[in-house]
Design a protein around this motif. Structure first.
Motif, PDB file in Angstrom:
ATOM      1  N   PHE A  32       0.821  -1.332  -0.051  1.00  0.00           N
ATOM      2  CA  PHE A  32      -0.022  -0.058   0.056  1.00  0.00           C
ATOM      3  C   PHE A  32       1.039   1.043   0.113  1.00  0.00           C
ATOM      4  O   PHE A  32       1.289   1.421   1.043  1.00  0.00           O
ATOM      5  N   THR A  33       0.868   1.961  -1.001  1.00  0.00           N
ATOM      6  CA  THR A  33       1.975   3.172  -1.375  1.00  0.00           C
ATOM      7  C   THR A  33       1.240   4.359  -1.017  1.00  0.00           C
ATOM      8  O   THR A  33       0.050   4.592  -1.546  1.00  0.00           O
ATOM      9  N   SER A  38      -6.157   5.772  -4.884  1.00  0.00           N
ATOM     10  CA  SER A  38      -7.000   4.684  -4.214  1.00  0.00           C
ATOM     11  C   SER A  38      -8.524   4.763  -5.058  1.00  0.00           C
ATOM     12  O   SER A  38      -8.936   5.492  -5.432  1.00  0.00           O
ATOM     13  N   LEU A  44      -3.843   7.620  -0.671  1.00  0.00           N
ATOM     14  CA  LEU A  44      -3.671   7.140   0.886  1.00  0.00           C
ATOM     15  C   LEU A  44      -2.558   8.046   1.280  1.00  0.00           C
ATOM     16  O   LEU A  44      -1.677   8.320   0.624  1.00  0.00           O
ATOM     17  N   SER A  49      -1.729   4.115   4.764  1.00  0.00           N
ATOM     18  CA  SER A  49      -0.787   2.859   4.067  1.00  0.00           C
ATOM     19  C   SER A  49      -0.216   2.013   5.076  1.00  0.00           C
ATOM     20  O   SER A  49      -0.367   0.666   4.916  1.00  0.00           O
TER      21      SER A  49
END
Length: 116
Positions: A32-33, A38, A44, A49
């Protein structure tokens, strides 16, 4: 006590065998960057993240990986590209791998409280 360091994979390799790179393109990278688009809303934040990473490791499949990560990273310094003054998934991994008295093979859900 192991700590989080900032740097690239080559920096971790140059330091010692007691340091593992956990940043992008490593087996321990956060999928999750922060800043990435998103599908459910705005990009995010770094905190979101990291929270998603911790939540994923608490899930049915993630618990298996959390136990493996904890065993592999126990007692090691972790290096990532994230700024040291911000949230980073390496904090989750440090907590997971080094919680005193934790049985990392069976109690991973208790170890994933996010960064401290």
């Amino acid at each position: 006590m192991p700590v989080r360091l900032r740097g690239a994979s080559r920096d971790a390799a140059a330091l010692s065998t007691a340091c593992v790179y956990v940043g992008p393109r490593s087996r321990y990278a956060n999928p999750f960057t922060a800043g990435a688009p998103s599908p459910l809303g705005p990009p995010l934040s770094a905190e979101e993240s990291v929270d998603l990473f911790a939540a994923t490791l608490r899930g049915p499949v993630g618990r298996h990986y959390a136990a493996r990560f904890a065993r592999a990273l126990r007692g090691l310094d972790l290096m990532c590209a994230c700024p040291l003054d911000g949230p980073c998934h390496a904090d989750v991994l440090l907590h997971l791998a080094n919680k005193p008295g934790a049985d990392t093979a069976h109690r991973t859900t208790d170890l994933l409280e996010g960064p401290r």
